[in-house]
Design an enzyme around this catalytic site. Structure first.
Site: not given
Ligand code: ADP
Length: 554
Positions: A198, A343
């Site tokens: 991320t 995700e």
């Protein structure tokens, strides 16, 4: 909880179909066998245009797989890339994952310290990079303690004469002399295939480890008509980078469907993108709103139109309705608004109309198309309050958005952050409404929401109104400390070139478009907004810059 059927005493009968694992190698084998002549066109970091086919790409991926094996890369070893969208990067996608190792794509727009942190955290064994990123590699090579070789994605003629980089090779030398015969191994479809981090806007980035199964399922679902709607007659130019969430899965879904691929390399400005789209007759593209902003500006200045582009998926941050309108009405391009996250592999929802919506008035249709859309099969979602209580799907109640499904993260790489699921659901950190038909609308990221007098103000709505003003190019709304209300909205605006707009005029423009108490307390006109490594406006940076800003008293 798993339950077994109760109606008989027999053990459940299993289906009698072949148990073939869903593997990434299966995608390139299929593309070679059935779409072998279809092209992959790349603008290379070296500057020229390169053409190949799925058949040739498969050959070179097998050659690379042999080279990696010879180099000692084994099952689940991490192989890193720091590269633009291009055919060599695609060869790595298939060679690394196909042979059972893990492809770790790194975002080159991150700070050098973050890049070396990621290399060490992932324990990368080899790092492949484009010539553009030579200075980054020179700066970090000594700090990447697990990397045994740095491979320049080019031929030997592009290697620097005297380099501080140890074990530096060219890609063409790395694969030269290796056989193009390679039997892709068979293994459990739950084996890890690739690793993306991320962007780490809060704290260090966390790794999301995709499996072969999750990647193949996501590729199927994302190609469907109500998602990307792609097929073998399409020519796809992914602007979204292969270093950020696997270019939204396009490096897998394009060969899966047989579509021709056009890679823009490092040239992401409006002119270069437009010219490549026209030259290769691109029919479908995908990217974040900031990229489209540059392309539209170029086309407006040059007074040119698309001759082949039909559809685009826009996501990664909210697509301003004004941008959708321009693309649809001025350029005849269908815009599909999409929402996702690293995700989520990343696609979660896409906004398209159902048959029953086709008779609705245009304004109502537009409102549906401006939502982030409905989930792809495979994703389920709900909204909950701060106590985890599920909230109604009425299109107005907003709450924390939770999702679950087979291509959604269970836990982060190396268990960073510990247990993240809430009762089996992944908390997205987004705040959303859901209507009765399951159309989800993001009102904000929970950390961006403005809390004013105990009520929430959604910044995306405010920004969308500002950006529908013809003089406004970009807008960002942040919460500023207020002694009475805790926080009040400050609107930061970048104007289009050669136009004038006053604060009062802009505030007046909001009349009737948002609730009165949502009106920004102040507007600042600034030359540019800070953009992060994935093309999104950095609100945390804006909050930092304006943390001591004093709003005018009313
Ligand atoms: P990060 O920027 O944290 O690495 P991602 O690139 O995975 O994360 O971005 C995920 C986030 O981007 C989502 O949680 C959401 O806040 C935002 N986002 C993605 N698509 C949209 C969209 N269409 N509208 C609004 N926000 C979006």
């Amino acid at each position: 909880m798993m339950t077994t059927p109760q109606h008989s005493n027999h053990a459940p009968m299993l289906g009698q179909m072949m148990n073939k694992p869903l593997l990434i190698s299966g995608i390139i084998k299929h593309a070679d066998r059935y779409f072998g002549d279809n092209e992959i066109v790349s603008r290379r970091a070296e500057g020229d245009i390169h053409r190949t086919t799925y058949k040739q790409l498969h050959q070179r991926a097998k050659q690379l797989a042999n080279a990696l094996a010879k180099f000692g890369i084994g099952a689940s070893d991490r192989v890193a890339t720091l590269a633009w969208n291009g055919y060599r990067h695609l060869e790595l996608y298939y060679a690394v994952s196909g042979s059972g190792s893990i492809l770790h794509t790194i975002n080159p727009r991150l700070h050098a310290d973050q890049i070396s942190y990621l290399c060490n955290h992932a324990e990368d064994q080899v790092l492949f990079f484009d010539v553009t990123f030579l200075p980054i590699i020179e700066a970090i090579a000594a700090r990447c303690s697990t990397v045994k070789a740095f491979v320049l994605l080019s031929d030997a003629s592009h290697l620097p004469a005297n380099s501080v980089i140890p074990n530096l090779l060219s890609y063409e030398d790395f694969i030269a002399g290796h056989s193009c015969e390679f039997e892709w191994p068979n293994f459990d479809e739950n084996t890890a295939a690739s690793l993306c981090y991320t962007s780490g806007t809060t704290g260090n980035p966390k790794g999301v480890l995709y499996s072969h199964r999750s990647t193949v399922l996501h590729s199927f679902a994302s190609a469907l008509p109500d998602a990307m709607n792609i097929g073998s007659r399409d020519v796809i130019l992914p602007v979204v980078p292969m270093f950020h969430v696997n270019a939204w899965g396009i490096p897998y879904s394009a060969p899966l469907t047989g579509a021709k691929l056009v890679f823009p390399g490092p040239a992401l400005d409006g002119k270069s993108l437009y010219e490549l789209m026209e030259q290769e007759q691109v029919t479908f593209s995908a990217g974040v709103p900031t990229v489209w902003l540059g392309l539209i500006q170029y086309m407006e200045q040059q007074k040119v139109k698309f001759s082949s582009l039909k559809r685009t998926v826009i996501g990664g941050s909210a697509c301003p309705p004004a941008m959708m309108k321009t693309l649809r009405e001025n350029y005849a391009v269908e815009v599909v608004h999409a929402w996702g996250m690293t995700e989520l592999s990343p696609l979660g929802t896409t906004a398209t109309l159902q048959a029953k919506h086709l008779t609705l008035p245009k304004a109502e249709q537009d409102a549906l198309l401006q939502t982030q859309g409905h989930p792809l099969f495979g994703v389920d979602m709900k909204i909950v309050d701060d106590n985890g209580k599920e909230l109604p799907w009425d299109g107005t109640t907003f709450g924390n958005l939770l999702v679950q499904g087979p291509w959604i993260l269970d836990h982060y790489f190396k268990n960073e952050g510990g247990h993240v699921l809430e009762d089996g659901w992944f908390p997205t950190g987004d705040v959303a409404t859901i209507n009765a038909d399951g159309y989800m609308r993001i009102t904000d990221r929970s950390k961006d929401v403005i809390k004013s007098g105990g009520e929430w103000i959604g910044t995306i709505d405010i920004e969308n109104v500002a950006m529908s003003h013809p003089a406004v190019l970009q807008a960002a709304c942040i919460g500023i400390f207020h002694p009475k209300w805790d926080e009040r909205p400050l609107l930061l605006v970048v104007l289009r070139p050669n136009v004038a707009l006053g604060k009062d005029e802009l505030i007046k423009f909001f009349d009737g478009k948002v609730a009165k108490w949502w009106l920004p307390d102040d507007v600042l006109f600034i030359p540019a907004l800070p953009i992060g490594a994935t093309g999104k406006i950095l609100k945390n940076k804006l909050r930092e810059t304006y943390k001591d800003y004093v709003l005018p008293s009313k």
